[in-house]
Scaffold this motif. Structure first.
Motif, mmCIF file in Angstrom:
data_model
loop_
_atom_site.group_PDB
_atom_site.id
_atom_site.type_symbol
_atom_site.label_atom_id
_atom_site.label_comp_id
_atom_site.label_asym_id
_atom_site.label_seq_id
_atom_site.Cartn_x
_atom_site.Cartn_y
_atom_site.Cartn_z
ATOM 1 N N VAL A 1 69.312 39.550 36.365
ATOM 2 C CA VAL A 1 68.174 39.055 35.577
ATOM 3 C C VAL A 1 68.082 37.563 35.859
ATOM 4 C CG1 VAL A 1 67.234 38.718 33.248
ATOM 5 C CG2 VAL A 1 68.532 40.802 33.780
ATOM 6 N N CYS A 2 66.945 37.100 36.361
ATOM 7 C CA CYS A 2 66.872 35.678 36.736
ATOM 8 C C CYS A 2 65.422 35.228 36.922
ATOM 9 C CB CYS A 2 67.670 35.419 38.011
ATOM 10 S SG CYS A 2 67.129 36.346 39.440
ATOM 11 N N SER A 3 65.280 33.914 37.084
ATOM 12 C CA SER A 3 63.968 33.305 37.330
ATOM 13 C C SER A 3 63.470 33.726 38.712
ATOM 14 C CB SER A 3 64.086 31.786 37.285
ATOM 15 O OG SER A 3 64.731 31.334 38.451
ATOM 16 N N THR A 4 62.202 33.465 38.980
ATOM 17 C CA THR A 4 61.649 33.883 40.269
ATOM 18 C C THR A 4 62.341 33.156 41.431
ATOM 19 O OG1 THR A 4 59.822 32.288 40.071
ATOM 20 C CG2 THR A 4 59.407 34.531 39.313
ATOM 21 N N GLU A 5 62.670 31.885 41.267
ATOM 22 C CA GLU A 5 63.328 31.158 42.359
ATOM 23 C C GLU A 5 64.722 31.740 42.637
ATOM 24 O OE1 GLU A 5 61.515 28.908 43.985
ATOM 25 O OE2 GLU A 5 63.144 28.789 45.444
ATOM 26 N N LYS A 6 65.426 32.059 41.559
ATOM 27 C CA LYS A 6 66.774 32.605 41.756
ATOM 28 C C LYS A 6 66.723 33.993 42.397
ATOM 29 C CE LYS A 6 69.051 29.775 38.285
ATOM 30 N NZ LYS A 6 69.624 29.699 36.933
ATOM 31 N N MET A 7 65.592 34.692 42.261
ATOM 32 C CA MET A 7 65.458 36.006 42.918
ATOM 33 C C MET A 7 65.585 35.845 44.436
ATOM 34 S SD MET A 7 62.405 37.914 40.849
ATOM 35 C CE MET A 7 62.632 38.315 39.105
ATOM 36 N N VAL A 8 65.008 34.752 44.959
ATOM 37 C CA VAL A 8 65.062 34.537 46.416
ATOM 38 C C VAL A 8 66.519 34.372 46.840
ATOM 39 C CG1 VAL A 8 64.276 33.103 48.346
ATOM 40 C CG2 VAL A 8 62.776 33.433 46.355
ATOM 41 N N ARG A 9 67.238 33.534 46.111
ATOM 42 C CA ARG A 9 68.652 33.284 46.461
ATOM 43 C C ARG A 9 69.478 34.561 46.315
ATOM 44 N NH1 ARG A 9 69.858 28.581 42.697
ATOM 45 N NH2 ARG A 9 67.621 28.237 42.702
ATOM 46 N N TYR A 10 69.266 35.269 45.207
ATOM 47 C CA TYR A 10 70.054 36.477 44.953
ATOM 48 C C TYR A 10 69.853 37.494 46.092
ATOM 49 C CZ TYR A 10 71.639 40.859 42.950
ATOM 50 O OH TYR A 10 72.271 42.065 42.766
ATOM 51 N N CYS A 11 68.599 37.737 46.472
ATOM 52 C CA CYS A 11 68.310 38.761 47.489
ATOM 53 C C CYS A 11 68.815 38.320 48.865
ATOM 54 C CB CYS A 11 66.818 39.067 47.532
ATOM 55 S SG CYS A 11 66.205 39.797 46.006
ATOM 56 N N ARG A 12 68.737 37.022 49.134
ATOM 57 C CA ARG A 12 69.221 36.521 50.424
ATOM 58 C C ARG A 12 70.743 36.680 50.520
ATOM 59 N NH1 ARG A 12 67.273 31.179 50.626
ATOM 60 N NH2 ARG A 12 65.372 31.780 51.715
ATOM 61 N N ASP A 13 71.435 36.329 49.425
ATOM 62 C CA ASP A 13 72.902 36.328 49.463
ATOM 63 C C ASP A 13 73.517 37.715 49.296
ATOM 64 O OD1 ASP A 13 72.601 33.657 49.704
ATOM 65 O OD2 ASP A 13 73.223 33.139 47.658
ATOM 66 N N SER A 14 72.764 38.644 48.712
ATOM 67 C CA SER A 14 73.311 39.982 48.444
ATOM 68 C C SER A 14 73.531 40.746 49.749
ATOM 69 C CB SER A 14 72.318 40.756 47.573
ATOM 70 O OG SER A 14 72.616 42.124 47.585
ATOM 71 N N GLU A 15 74.512 41.652 49.724
ATOM 72 C CA GLU A 15 74.747 42.477 50.919
ATOM 73 C C GLU A 15 73.759 43.637 51.005
ATOM 74 O OE1 GLU A 15 78.878 43.529 50.913
ATOM 75 O OE2 GLU A 15 79.447 41.466 51.422
ATOM 76 N N ALA A 16 73.029 43.891 49.932
ATOM 77 C CA ALA A 16 72.083 45.022 49.932
ATOM 78 C C ALA A 16 70.919 44.748 50.889
ATOM 79 C CB ALA A 16 71.552 45.251 48.523
ATOM 80 N N ASP A 17 70.298 45.850 51.371
ATOM 81 C CA ASP A 17 69.164 45.737 52.316
ATOM 82 C C ASP A 17 67.822 45.878 51.622
ATOM 83 O OD1 ASP A 17 70.786 45.517 54.519
ATOM 84 O OD2 ASP A 17 71.011 47.704 54.687
ATOM 85 N N SER A 18 67.827 46.531 50.449
ATOM 86 C CA SER A 18 66.549 46.691 49.750
ATOM 87 C C SER A 18 66.742 46.431 48.257
ATOM 88 C CB SER A 18 65.948 48.075 50.007
ATOM 89 O OG SER A 18 66.940 49.053 49.921
ATOM 90 N N PHE A 19 65.652 46.026 47.616
ATOM 91 C CA PHE A 19 65.708 45.573 46.218
ATOM 92 C C PHE A 19 64.473 46.063 45.480
ATOM 93 C CE2 PHE A 19 67.789 42.655 49.032
ATOM 94 C CZ PHE A 19 68.978 42.335 48.393
ATOM 95 N N ILE A 20 64.648 46.345 44.194
ATOM 96 C CA ILE A 20 63.509 46.665 43.326
ATOM 97 C C ILE A 20 63.221 45.400 42.512
ATOM 98 C CG2 ILE A 20 62.724 48.101 41.395
ATOM 99 C CD1 ILE A 20 64.791 50.233 42.576
ATOM 100 N N ILE A 21 62.022 44.868 42.681
ATOM 101 C CA ILE A 21 61.682 43.561 42.096
ATOM 102 C C ILE A 21 60.805 43.773 40.857
ATOM 103 C CG2 ILE A 21 60.577 41.330 42.560
ATOM 104 C CD1 ILE A 21 63.173 41.832 44.176
ATOM 105 N N VAL A 22 61.368 43.425 39.703
ATOM 106 C CA VAL A 22 60.671 43.714 38.443
ATOM 107 C C VAL A 22 60.096 42.409 37.878
ATOM 108 C CG1 VAL A 22 60.838 44.876 36.221
ATOM 109 C CG2 VAL A 22 62.316 45.573 38.127
ATOM 110 N N THR A 23 58.984 42.034 38.481
ATOM 111 C CA THR A 23 58.225 40.883 38.011
ATOM 112 C C THR A 23 56.819 40.994 38.581
ATOM 113 O OG1 THR A 23 58.318 38.486 37.654
ATOM 114 C CG2 THR A 23 58.871 39.237 39.870
ATOM 115 N N GLU A 24 56.044 39.946 38.447
ATOM 116 C CA GLU A 24 54.655 39.970 38.914
ATOM 117 C C GLU A 24 54.603 40.164 40.437
ATOM 118 O OE1 GLU A 24 50.446 38.614 39.410
ATOM 119 O OE2 GLU A 24 52.250 38.054 40.537
ATOM 120 N N SER A 25 53.551 40.842 40.905
ATOM 121 C CA SER A 25 53.503 41.290 42.309
ATOM 122 C C SER A 25 53.520 40.162 43.351
ATOM 123 C CB SER A 25 52.232 42.124 42.521
ATOM 124 O OG SER A 25 51.099 41.288 42.313
ATOM 125 N N GLY A 26 53.033 38.964 42.998
ATOM 126 C CA GLY A 26 52.998 37.862 43.968
ATOM 127 C C GLY A 26 54.366 37.525 44.526
#
Ligand code: 13P
Ligand code: SF4
Length: 314
Positions: free
Chosen positions: A218-243
């Motif tokens: 659970v995080c701000s939109t900016e932290k979503m970028v960092r989290y997804c970049r650093d994670s070992e996962a290849d795909s993510f479900i993004i629960v926020t506004e579509s932009g």
């Protein structure tokens, strides 16, 4: 009056006018892809506040919603701040009019509240607050609040309850909510999670408790970028506004981003964020309007709690 150049496409025209005006284009992560692609900076509310404060451009074109542009004007008053569509509001901001907050504080004067306002509020509400926070720094801001004071957190009850869970600090919560993020439900997110069991669920803290419970992060939109970049996962479900998906797909091209659905739609759009278009951005630069202005007495009172926040977050 700035002359529009014949034969230019819209994006080129925007960039041409931007140079003529010595303007900076700041865009929130929820803006349409075409606007994100030609902005000087794309980010969350906190990053955008720093950029607005630090810029030496003459004009700040804020491609976001009204409270964001107003914040830019509060912290950098000598700049001309323009918002492509003045009707780009926010349901959270609307849920807490300054007059209602003032009345509430008067009725509960015995509580001697320390007021923490989420940045998604009007200048009038900021002027009544002790400190501002964004989703990116709310936990820090609450942890820094005086220990001997009762906290009133306005206007987002979902962000407020998430911060209470994280900090263990009791707070009284204003009953506001983001109309976009409350559209995600336990059923809609549970169903997409079952379809993509390997994909971590990344949710904004404006989501309800039931949805946050299903999230891996659970995080701000900016932290979503960092989290997804650093994670070992290849795909993510993004629960926020579509932009947000455009920003993620552009900056992390090797990974897959799946929009979190609501019960009725495959993704969630904020009708306020989507009011800004390339045409309106071009017109705003050409006309230097609509311009943000506010009474100096309110601006000065609203500036203090924002500065307090920026100092806490550097
Ligand atoms: P962020 O600061 O996380 O980008 O959130 C802003 C917002 O309006 C969320 O709905
Ligand atoms: Fe406001 Fe929600 Fe839109 Fe963000 S997504 S600007 S909180 S209405």
């Amino acid at each position: 009056m700035v002359a529009l150049r014949e034969g230019y496409d819209l994006s080129a025209e925007v960039l041409h006018l931007k140079r003529q005006r010595n303007a900076i284009i700041l865009a929130h992560n929820y803006q349409i892809p075409e606007i994100q692609d030609l902005a000087d900076y794309v980010g969350d509310s906190l990053g955008l506040s720093y950029k607005a404060k630090d810029t030496d451009a003459d004009v700040i074109v804020f491609c976001g919603v009204h409270f964001m542009a107003e914040t830019a004007k509060i912290i950098n008053p000598s700049k001309k701040v323009i918002l492509p569509d003045l009707e780009a509001g926010c349901s959270l901001s609307e849920s807490c009019p300054a007059e209602s907050l003032e009345k509430f504080l008067g009725q509960h004067a015995d509580k001697n509240y320390y007021v923490i306002a989420y940045i998604n509020c009007s200048a009038g509400v900021k002027a009544l607050s002790d400190v501002i926070c964004t989703s990116g720094n709310a936990v820090n801001v609450v942890e820094s609040a005086p220990i001997d004071r009762n906290i009133l957190f306005v206007p987002d009850q979902n962000l407020g309850s998430w911060v209470m869970e994280k900090t263990g600090r009791p707070m009284d919560l204003w009953r506001g909510a983001c109309y976009v993020h409350v559209e995600f439900t336990k059923n809609s997110i549970g169903a997409i999670r079952a379809r993509y069991p390997e994909a971590p669920v990344v949710a904004h803290p404006e989501c309800t408790f039931a949805v946050r419970m299903l999230a891996d992060e659970v995080c701000s939109t900016e932290k979503m970028v960092r989290y997804c970049r650093d994670s070992e996962a290849d795909s993510f479900i993004i629960v926020t506004e579509s932009g947000m998906l455009h920003r993620l797909r552009k900056e992390i091209p090797g990974k897959t981003f799946i929009a979190g659905p609501t019960n009725t739609c495959a993704c969630a759009d904020c009708r306020f964020m989507k009011k800004n278009t390339l045409e309106k951005l071009r017109d705003a630069l050409a006309n230097l309007a609509p311009e943000i202005s506010l009474p100096e007495s309110i601006r000065q009172r609203a500036e203090l709690p924002i500065i307090r926040m920026l100092e806490l977050s550097r």
